[in-house]
Design an enzyme around this catalytic site. Structure first.
Site, mmCIF file in Angstrom:
data_model
loop_
_atom_site.group_PDB
_atom_site.id
_atom_site.type_symbol
_atom_site.label_atom_id
_atom_site.label_comp_id
_atom_site.label_asym_id
_atom_site.label_seq_id
_atom_site.Cartn_x
_atom_site.Cartn_y
_atom_site.Cartn_z
ATOM 1 N N GLU A 77 42.595 30.287 50.551
ATOM 2 C CA GLU A 77 43.054 31.040 51.720
ATOM 3 C C GLU A 77 41.982 31.142 52.800
ATOM 4 O OE1 GLU A 77 44.671 34.794 50.321
ATOM 5 O OE2 GLU A 77 46.571 33.815 49.861
ATOM 6 N N GLU B 126 51.070 30.166 45.340
ATOM 7 C CA GLU B 126 50.970 31.481 44.698
ATOM 8 C C GLU B 126 52.208 32.293 45.005
ATOM 9 O OE1 GLU B 126 47.553 33.877 45.645
ATOM 10 O OE2 GLU B 126 46.229 32.133 45.687
HETATM 11 C C1 GLA Z 1 45.805 35.972 47.501
HETATM 12 C C2 GLA Z 1 44.657 35.242 46.819
HETATM 13 C C3 GLA Z 1 44.614 35.436 45.331
HETATM 14 C C4 GLA Z 1 44.950 36.850 44.945
HETATM 15 C C5 GLA Z 1 46.299 37.198 45.520
HETATM 16 C C6 GLA Z 1 46.789 38.571 45.139
HETATM 17 O O1 GLA Z 1 46.895 35.216 47.711
HETATM 18 O O2 GLA Z 1 44.631 33.875 47.104
HETATM 19 O O3 GLA Z 1 43.319 35.092 44.878
HETATM 20 O O4 GLA Z 1 43.987 37.708 45.450
HETATM 21 O O5 GLA Z 1 46.220 37.157 46.917
HETATM 22 O O6 GLA Z 1 48.057 38.825 45.651
#
Ligand code: GLA
Ligand code: ZN
Length: 691
Positions: A159, A318
């Site tokens: 991210e 994710e």
């Molecule tokens: C983000 C991060 C993850 C985790 C999630 C939790 O998407 O990439 O590492 O922290 O949030 O929702």
């Protein structure tokens, strides 16, 4: 445009991928858990794990001392158990020794204060030192695992986001500006309109990034800074992937995007990844959205991710199998929602369903975040059952891999346009809601099961029948001409109030709004009125002005006072001193038409208006029949088979009729179906042969 199946994400696997972020390095002291993980992965129907996302301190515990044994063991175990690896580069967070020895790598905030070590995503994206350290660890990973049978893709950092305002970044920003303005400071002064408040610069060294206690009101400056942040982040990413490209040219590279995150222009970034991936965390079952409205909003974002690479399937990198830990209220997914929301990602073009995270950690801030394996450690949990159910479903849906959709409708949602709208002073500050406005325009198509691409203004429009551009405030060079061309050759174009105000530097168009859209819309927008939340106006539409429209609807927030020039007035304002003036117009232009909504009309209007256009333009619906409330239908195809995803986001049982069509339910195996019964939060995936 003819549809063809795309190649799968990796040549090594032709399946839909199902898995999670996997952090075995948090369990080094209990390696028996690693074996248990493998057993559970198979039980959950998982065939992929993203490994090593934040593992730098385990991989390089001291400067120059590398430890890969644990990762060798994990990757070997994964290969033995037929679980593929999406191997991460660990740069999303860094070891303490690195920050201590090289403080220049720590990020500096807008207020020019350098952060301390800690958290994550806390590095300078310019620092040559951090880039070098990243490059070394990435090369080591690639050298070691390039031929590993488990490796199918690279997950670059995590991210990417945020910005750094250190001296190195200031210098890089100045060079970026010099390059952009071809060393012509006067060009910059003009683009930023620096005559205002005596903001002129006479030396490049005077330039620096926006700051809360410095300059932050020069809109061209703010825009250029945001562009720089995107470019510099991409530059950092390119440095990260260099050794990977060199050593593993066949392994695809991705980095996880964050939906409509405003900090990076994903249209630029998407060009640099092999496959788009993103992280999706809707607050299902909240008390402020209807479930289907939220679902439609998420579909909009899924459609962006598919559109980012012209229809190429993407990855849902994710999502949570149950709850998140960071929303104000961390509600569990209700029964059915996990399968439904996973199917929803597939429906819009994802070839994967992945989670954060595989196993809940014992400590620190994410210990209560949803995971496939809970602290209890076994498979006898509701959530594990839900995940295993998705695993089974994905196996049955394997044929969907690589398929896509070619919508007849596109909505423009443009990052730079959003930056400019958010930065503008004027209108009603807290009610501009560009993103939400685009999402509301999208809803009728979602409700009727009409596929949509969500694109930016630089995309090719020529394959669409209908182009919708809500609040196209910024119009970059050439866009007005391309819209004219689109309409002239028979396209239908819809735009709204607050369009065609500024150019790519946020300088207002002279000679009358909507600037470059004036000819095609055939109107002149003279003024814009902002309404208080308690105010409203209305639109009156004479009978028969457009089939399916009622006589009157409400207008809120913004009402533009426009003149119909070549356009025909369809509806007029009902109230106030501008009662009787045009509120909705249509302009015939070449073989096409351009509609202009001068005000923010209520959702009832948008539903009727777009329903009318769908009928008039005979836009293809996924199913020929009307869909019940809260249900959408989306489609993917390989040019021969059509895979139809019918999803019920309502809390009631719904029956969906296919009319004449007969289909096979891929999840239950039933054939020759003429309708399907969907439970609350139920979904079905149908196969139909399209001759
Ligand atoms: C983000 C991060 C993850 C985790 C999630 C939790 O998407 O990439 O590492 O922290 O949030 O929702
Ligand atoms: Zn920096």
């Amino acid at each position: 445009m003819k549809i063809q199946r795309y190649e799968p994400i990796s040549k090594k696997c032709r399946e839909l991928l199902h898995g999670a972020d996997y952090n075995p390095d948090q369990w080094m002291k209990t390696p028996e858990i690693w074996d248990e993980d493998m057993r559970l992965m198979k039980l959950a129907g998982c065939n992929v794990m993203s490994v090593g996302i934040f593992s730098w301190s385990s991989l390089e515990p001291e400067e120059g001392r590398f430890e890969f044994d644990w990762l060798d063991t994990i990757l070997d175990k994964m290969a033995e158990n037929k679980v593929y690896a999406i191997l991460a580069t660990p740069t999303g967070s860094k070891p303490a020794w690195m920050s201590q020895k090289y403080p220049e790598i720590l990020r500096v905030q807008e207020n020019r204060q350098r952060n301390l070590h800690g958290q994550r995503h806390n590095h300078c994206f310019t620092s040559p030192l951090y880039r070098e350290k990243a490059s070394i660890i990435n090369r080591k990973l690639a050298e070691r695992y390039k031929d590993h049978p488990a490796l199918i893709a690279w997950h670059i950092s995590n991210e990417y986001g945020g910005e750094c305002h250190c001296e190195l970044c200031q210098e890089a920003f100045r060079s970026w500006l010099k390059n952009k303005y071809h060393n012509d400071l006067e060009g910059l002064n003009h683009a930023w309109w620096t005559g205002f408040w005596s903001h002129r610069f006479n030396d490049w060294s005077q330039l620096e990034s926006p700051s809360p206690h410095g300059e932050n009101l020069v809109h061209g400056h703010n825009l250029d800074w945001k562009r720089f942040v995107t470019d510099q982040t991409i530059d950092f990413y390119k440095n990260e992937i260099k050794p990977l490209r060199e050593l593993t040219p066949d392994i695809p590279v991705t980095t996880n995007f964050m939906g409509t995150y405003t900090g990076l222009n994903y249209w630029k970034f998407a060009k640099e990844v092999d496959v788009v991936s993103w992280d999706s965390y809707p607050s299902w079952h909240n008390d402020y959205d209807k479930a289907w409205e939220l679902a439609s909003d998420i579909s909009f974002v899924q459609d962006i991710n598919r559109s980012l690479k012209g229809g190429k399937p993407f990855m849902l990198m994710e999502s949570t199998p149950s709850l998140v830990n960071w929303q104000p209220t961390c509600k569990l997914k209700r029964p059915g929602m996990h399968l439904l929301s996973s199917i929803q990602a597939l429906a819009h073009g994802s070839d994967t369903v992945q989670y954060f995270q595989w196993r809940k950690g014992r400590g620190s801030s994410e210990k209560f975040h949803g995971a496939v394996v809970d602290h209890c450690g076994h498979e006898n949990t509701r959530v594990f059952g839900d995940v295993a159910q998705v695993g089974l479903a994905l196996k049955k849906l394997e044929d969907v891999v690589g398929t896509t959709v070619r919508p007849e409708v596109a909505i423009i949602y443009d990052w730079e346009n959003r930056w400019a709208i958010d930065d503008a002073q004027g209108f009603s500050k807290d009610r501009r809601n560009y993103e939400q406005t685009c999402k509301v325009h999208y809803r009728t198509f979602w409700n009727k099961g009409v596929p949509v691409d969500v694109i930016d203004m630089d995309c090719d429009f020529s394959n669409y029948k209908l182009l919708v551009a809500p609040m196209l405030y910024m119009v970059r060079p050439g866009v007005g001409e391309r819209i004219e061309e689109f309409v002239k050759s028979g396209g239908s174009f819809v735009t709204t109030y607050a369009s065609g105000y500024v150019d790519e530097n946020d300088l207002c168009f002279l000679g009358g709004f909507p600037g470059p859209l004036r000819k095609v819309t055939g109107i002149w927008a003279e003024e814009i009125d902002s309404l208080y939340p308690t105010d409203s106006n209305g639109i009156i539409l004479p009978d028969g002005c457009m089939p399916g429209l009622k006589r009157e609807y409400k207008a809120v927030d913004f009402c533009e006072l426009i003149h119909a020039e070549t356009a025909q007035t369809l509806g007029v304002y009902s109230k106030d001193f501008y009662a009787g003036r045009p509120a909705l117009t249509v302009n015939s232009f070449g073989q096409g038409k351009a509609w202009y909504m001068a005000a923010r009309f209520d959702e009832g209007f948008l539903t009727d208006f777009y329903s009318s256009l769908i009928a008039q333009l005979e836009l293809k619906k996924v199913l020929g029949t009307e869909l019940p409330p809260g249900v959408t239908a989306q489609v993917r195809s390989d040019g021969f088979n059509e895979y139809i995803f019918v999803m019920n986001f309502s809390e009631e049982q719904r029956i969906v009729d296919f009319g004449e069509d007969k289909a096979e339910d891929m999840l239950t195996g039933e054939k020759g179906l003429a309708s399907v019964l969907l439970k609350p939060y139920g979904a079905a995936v149908l196969r139909r042969v399209n001759c």
